[in-house]
Write a protein that holds these residues in place. Sequence first.
Motif, PDB file in Angstrom:
ATOM      1  N   LEU A  35      57.633  19.708  27.689  1.00  0.00           N
ATOM      2  CA  LEU A  35      57.502  20.083  26.280  1.00  0.00           C
ATOM      3  C   LEU A  35      56.053  20.006  25.809  1.00  0.00           C
ATOM      4  O   LEU A  35      55.359  19.016  26.047  1.00  0.00           O
ATOM      5  N   LEU A  36      55.636  21.064  25.124  1.00  0.00           N
ATOM      6  CA  LEU A  36      54.359  21.054  24.415  1.00  0.00           C
ATOM      7  C   LEU A  36      54.585  20.930  22.910  1.00  0.00           C
ATOM      8  O   LEU A  36      53.751  20.364  22.192  1.00  0.00           O
ATOM      9  N   TYR A  37      55.743  21.444  22.449  1.00  0.00           N
ATOM     10  CA  TYR A  37      56.027  21.405  21.014  1.00  0.00           C
ATOM     11  C   TYR A  37      57.533  21.528  20.804  1.00  0.00           C
ATOM     12  O   TYR A  37      58.226  22.245  21.543  1.00  0.00           O
ATOM     13  N   ALA A  38      58.057  20.816  19.809  1.00  0.00           N
ATOM     14  CA  ALA A  38      59.444  20.961  19.371  1.00  0.00           C
ATOM     15  C   ALA A  38      59.478  20.742  17.874  1.00  0.00           C
ATOM     16  O   ALA A  38      58.950  19.741  17.375  1.00  0.00           O
ATOM     17  N   ASN A  39      60.079  21.662  17.137  1.00  0.00           N
ATOM     18  CA  ASN A  39      60.132  21.475  15.688  1.00  0.00           C
ATOM     19  C   ASN A  39      61.238  20.484  15.331  1.00  0.00           C
ATOM     20  O   ASN A  39      62.018  20.040  16.180  1.00  0.00           O
TER      21      ASN A  39
END
Length: 632
Positions: A35-39
Amino acid sequence: MRAWDPEALGACLPADIVLGQIEAAVLVTDRHSNLLYANAYAVRLFEFPDSSEHLAGRPIFLPGFQEGDAGKAAGMVRQVLRGRAWEGAFTSIRADGSRIFVQVQAVPLRHPTGAIDGIVIIARRAARRTSPRDRDRIGLLERIGERLARSLELDLTLRHVAETLVPQFADHCFIDLFHGDKLIRRAQINAGGWEPAPGTWAQVGEQIVYPEGHFCQQAMSRLDAVVVEDLRPQQFPAPTQQSLQASEEVGLVSIVAAPLCARGELLGVMSLALSRLTDREDRHYDADDRDFLGAIAGRVAVAIDNAMLFEEERRTALAFQTSLLPQHLPTLDGLEVAWRYVPAKPLETHGQGIQTQVGGDWYDLIPLSAGRVGIVIGDVEGRGARAAAVMGQLRAALRAFAQDDKPPAEILRKLDDWCRTLGTSTPESPGQPDPPTVSCTYLVYDAWSRTLWFANAGHDAPLLVAGGEVSELEIEHKGVLLGVRGKGMAGLPTFHEEMRKLPPGSALVLYTDGLTDRRQRLDGSGHYTEAEAAQMLRLAVEKAAAAGVEDIAQAAEEAVPGDIDDDMAILVVRTSRSDLASWEATFPAEAIRVSEARRQAQATFARWGVPAEQAELACLLVSEVVTNVVLH
């Protein structure tokens, strides 16, 4: 109306604010699925164990994704990293154990240079279902899960799945699996017992080749489910012209196909079809049905993979054990012989897990000096490859010990000592080797005197067939199991030798306890008792008593109905109905008598019809024996 200034727009609408407000999960990963980003919505949807700002660097497929979706996820990653978008569904397991379906769309994350640096995933929870049709689907999934958990027999498992889906969810169900590089049909069920004409649709066991563009071929190449809502306006290539005609005759309307993937490997394809065989309100599949079959296919693929691994272990163990047993019926003076070895059905719900079918049962016939024969039946406790390996070592040891011409009781004592050297440490007693326990009966038969010597080590008594009657061979000393002395029993085990005379034409039926132990009653009300099973065995052998040894062995094998819970071995030996030919003469201990003995022996062998080469060898032995007597 005033247009937004780009710089002002960027300051007022940062990406985090925008992505944090949409009702969809947005995730960004690198090329290695970290993962680099998760909202924030993604954290809530998948119940990630931490807030979004602390998830960077963790693998995207955290606990919560169903294990059966691993192959589908791997296919998604491969496809997107090759520059193609992917769309499908996953199953997410909630903290309370419930499952939700998640609709996923994945696209490549491209660097300004055009290189693909990762994956962008947008996911939404599938709409809540409350219709009777949807509740039926949940019930179907539960029943399929139950059936998949019951057995590791592949063909039985596939047939159960197909029978569960037809006719409730489909009119036709096909399951095709790869065998090497060939796709083979392994299950096919049609509603109402309808069967296609021979030579049209591939039958179970036949190879099938889906042409390029066929919906099953598309499902396998995309590694994702494919739905054809209406076949009529579309033209799909068929495997053969005959199969296309059969499809038109039965009125195929709609198809859904899903690949069967496990551990990143494509195992085959599963397809369902609706036709005119049943009267339904809706004869067309849709995207929801595609996702539903995808969920089923994930479960089925894992079950197939487990069954194939189990079958490979079973075949290896069975081949290993069979190679350790006698391969060819021997020719023995004064004895007819038949044998059987039958592996058990896999254990399913006995609290021990599902295990391999082979075990440690064995039988053997050992030629001894003076025309005698050693007869062995034995059973190593437990099952699987280790039991078979122990059995092989014991069989080899007993064969070596038997050549010493020691009494049967002495042979069993030596075998017990050998058995204790085969102990292995267990977690409960890491420093104390735990030897296997073995039941065994060793018998020696002399066909000329019709005398049987034997000793027993805790094995069931064989059946004696004499004069049309069947009874247990009288054994006064049952003995103790081999190996128990290593578990705390002090002193030497007491094995006693016994002797019986066998009537002409009598037979012995030796067997292991797999023949009589834990047989399921036909009405499903528990198991037969050992006494009931033993009585069935006696009656069956009595009916076949006048027949040959092969018929007796077959009758014994089929005596007790139901699947066997343990492997079993059967050995049948029958004595000659007439006395063996013999010749006896007395000579003075004089050198001149050697030639006379040889001449009379030669004439006797000629009367018996002994082949010339064997007769010449026998005459040479007679000369040597008589010469030794005269000289010494």
